[in-house]
Design a protein around this motif. Structure first.
Motif, PDB file in Angstrom:
ATOM      1  N   LYS A 169      -4.627  14.300 -24.269  1.00  0.00           N
ATOM      2  CA  LYS A 169      -4.159  15.108 -25.401  1.00  0.00           C
ATOM      3  C   LYS A 169      -4.976  16.387 -25.547  1.00  0.00           C
ATOM      4  O   LYS A 169      -4.433  17.457 -25.808  1.00  0.00           O
ATOM      5  N   ASP A 209      -9.855   4.046 -31.412  1.00  0.00           N
ATOM      6  CA  ASP A 209      -9.096   4.925 -30.522  1.00  0.00           C
ATOM      7  C   ASP A 209      -9.344   6.361 -30.958  1.00  0.00           C
ATOM      8  O   ASP A 209      -8.875   6.792 -32.015  1.00  0.00           O
ATOM      9  N   GLY A 222      -5.685   6.391 -21.504  1.00  0.00           N
ATOM     10  CA  GLY A 222      -6.196   5.660 -22.659  1.00  0.00           C
ATOM     11  C   GLY A 222      -5.434   4.349 -22.844  1.00  0.00           C
ATOM     12  O   GLY A 222      -5.961   3.370 -23.370  1.00  0.00           O
ATOM     13  N   ASN A 274      -2.040   8.552 -34.550  1.00  0.00           N
ATOM     14  CA  ASN A 274      -0.652   8.635 -34.107  1.00  0.00           C
ATOM     15  C   ASN A 274      -0.004   7.398 -34.718  1.00  0.00           C
ATOM     16  O   ASN A 274      -0.502   6.294 -34.460  1.00  0.00           O
TER      17      ASN A 274
HETATM   18  C1  LIG Z   1      -3.139   6.811 -30.311  1.00  0.00           C
HETATM   19  C2  LIG Z   1      -3.013   6.879 -28.833  1.00  0.00           C
HETATM   20  N1  LIG Z   1      -3.907   6.241 -28.074  1.00  0.00           N
HETATM   21  C3  LIG Z   1      -3.846   6.262 -26.734  1.00  0.00           C
HETATM   22  C4  LIG Z   1      -2.841   6.958 -26.089  1.00  0.00           C
HETATM   23  C5  LIG Z   1      -2.840   6.879 -24.578  1.00  0.00           C
HETATM   24  O1  LIG Z   1      -2.810   8.065 -23.939  1.00  0.00           O
HETATM   25  P1  LIG Z   1      -2.903   8.148 -22.348  1.00  0.00           P
HETATM   26  O2  LIG Z   1      -2.626   6.791 -21.793  1.00  0.00           O
HETATM   27  O3  LIG Z   1      -1.871   9.136 -21.953  1.00  0.00           O
HETATM   28  O4  LIG Z   1      -4.296   8.592 -22.035  1.00  0.00           O
HETATM   29  C6  LIG Z   1      -1.869   7.625 -26.826  1.00  0.00           C
HETATM   30  C7  LIG Z   1      -0.736   8.309 -26.163  1.00  0.00           C
HETATM   31  O5  LIG Z   1       0.285   8.569 -26.723  1.00  0.00           O
HETATM   32  C8  LIG Z   1      -1.966   7.601 -28.233  1.00  0.00           C
HETATM   33  O6  LIG Z   1      -1.083   8.242 -29.002  1.00  0.00           O
END
Ligand SMILES: Cc1ncc(COP(=O)(O)O)c(C=O)c1O
Length: 405
Positions: free
Chosen positions: A248, A207, A104, A179
């Motif tokens: 996640k 997001d 992400g 988050n």
């Molecule tokens: C709010 C949020 N968006 C995106 C991500 C990106 O996750 P990933 O790059 O592991 O898919 C995270 C990871 O901590 C997150 O907390």
């Protein structure tokens, strides 16, 4: 002769990820044999479910996965993402509206690179995840914080957004569940914000990476649905980028697989960028993600229930500490207490005045790691992830109770 700077100004201005830094410090202390309990990690502690691992194993034996594949993603995965987007975000899209990314995080980066010109403003509800400011800065954008504290459940209002809007406002960042706070916007709140964005012609980067991790008020209640802004306000679809991934929901942080969904022109632009930046995501991870999205979702529900149980424990135990205010998170796997009541008081010979100092204090004196609010915006908060086993989770908060008794 004036010396040329070694690093570009752009890269020199990037801060190290504060969450990864605290987690690394906790892990280093653990490696020295210290019994540190870490609430710092932003990832599930579970193993990736077997059916997903099996699909990846099978993919390693299939030579077609040994080659470059389309930069925007395997057609079958883009189809699976389109189906998931309809299922969970209520938006019907064709696979052509999907770019598969290396987590992400890359989707966030590419979204801002694709939308922003220098000086464009992005409204960022604070507290915010540490990566957004850097991704916005790297795209030349200007971050405008819109702060919502514990007293408003960490949820910004339309009035606050409107007060921060200017002629340069191009994008609203919208994250629910959030988050670091775990806050979840209600359907009505999402709709009000979405209508405001539509009215003022503001793009939305939504997001949704925690959208499958939500929790009910009662232990056995039905969890609230995380309502997507494009479901609440369908007219926004032509000016919204959805960011998501398997990390996640499926305990797949290390597989590095996310995606972005958006209007055709933006997706084409982002795919062009990615074709020069990283090309396709590992085919093995893509095959695993197809299995994750299309397979049975029982393992997801089992993990969600475990997170919910831990959430109840940590909220109940932290609430016993005088000086902490603990809004009940409804999503993700974080709790975000307001700790201002603990600052300016003496604990074990130390008087912390910021949450940064408080985080150091609890690591030194209780061997408990938590991420200070400074990593996500203003001081005065701690982020504790409850993605760790039930026994250490309880032990850690009991240590805090003893320290702040
Ligand atoms: C709010 C949020 N968006 C995106 C991500 C990106 O996750 P990933 O790059 O592991 O898919 C995270 C990871 O901590 C997150 O907390």
């Amino acid at each position: 002769m004036t010396e040329k700077p070694r690093l570009s100004a752009r890269i020199a201005a990037i801060a190290e990820s504060a969450t990864l830094k605290v987690d690394a410090k906790a892990k280093a202390l653990q490696a020295e044999g210290r019994p540190v309990i870490s609430y710092a990690a932003g990832e599930p502690d579970f193993a990736t479910p077997d059916y997903i691992v099996e699909a990846a194993l099978a993919a390693t034996h299939d030579p077609k996965n040994y080659r470059y594949t389309p930069a925007a993603g395997l057609p079958e995965l883009r189809e699976a993402v389109a189906a998931k987007t309809l299922r969970d975000s209520g938006l019907e899209v064709s696979p052509g509206h999907v770019v598969v990314t290396n987590g992400g995080k890359q989707a966030v980066y590419q979204a801002f690179q694709t939308l922003l010109d220098p000086g464009d403003e992005v409204l960022v509800p604070a507290p915010y995840w540490t990566t957004y400011p850097e991704a916005i800065k790297l795209a030349g954008g200007r971050q405008v914080d819109v702060f919502a504290g514990a007293e408003q459940g960490y949820l910004v209002t339309v009035e606050q957004l409107e007060a921060a809007r200017t002629d340069r406002t191009k994008v609203l960042l919208f994250v629910s569940p959030s988050n670091p706070t775990g806050a979840l916007y209600s359907a009505e709140q999402v709709q009000a914000i979405g209508e405001w964005a539509l009215e003022h012609d503001i793009w939305v980067v939504a997001d949704e990476i925690y959208q499958n991790l939500t929790y009910a008020d009662e232990a056995d209640g039905v969890p609230p649905r995380s309502v997507s802004i494009v479901e609440a306000v369908p007219g926004l679809a032509n000016q919204t980028i959805l960011v998501n991934g398997v990390a996640k929901t499926y305990a797949m942080t290390g597989w590095r697989l996310g995606w972005m969904v958006g209007p055709a022109d933006v997706i084409k632009g982002a795919a062009n960028l990615q074709s020069h930046l990283s090309s396709n995501v590992s085919n093995i991870s893509q095959r695993a993600a197809i299995a994750a999205l299309n397979g049975p979702q029982d393992a997801v529900e089992e993990m969600r229930r475990a997170f919910d149980r831990r959430r109840r424990t940590i909220v109940a135990e932290l609430s016993k500490i005088d000086g902490m205010t603990v809004p009940v998170p409804q999503g993700a796997f974080y709790v975000y207490p307001d700790v201002s009541g603990l600052l300016g008081r003496e604990w074990g010979g130390v008087t912390p005045t910021t949450s940064l100092e408080l985080a150091d204090l609890i690591l030194d004196q209780a061997e408990v790691a938590a991420v200070p609010g400074e990593a996500f915006g203003p001081s005065g908060y701690l982020r504790l992830s409850y993605a760790l086993g039930d026994a250490p989770l309880l032990e850690g908060v009991q240590r805090l109770q003893r320290l702040f008794a």
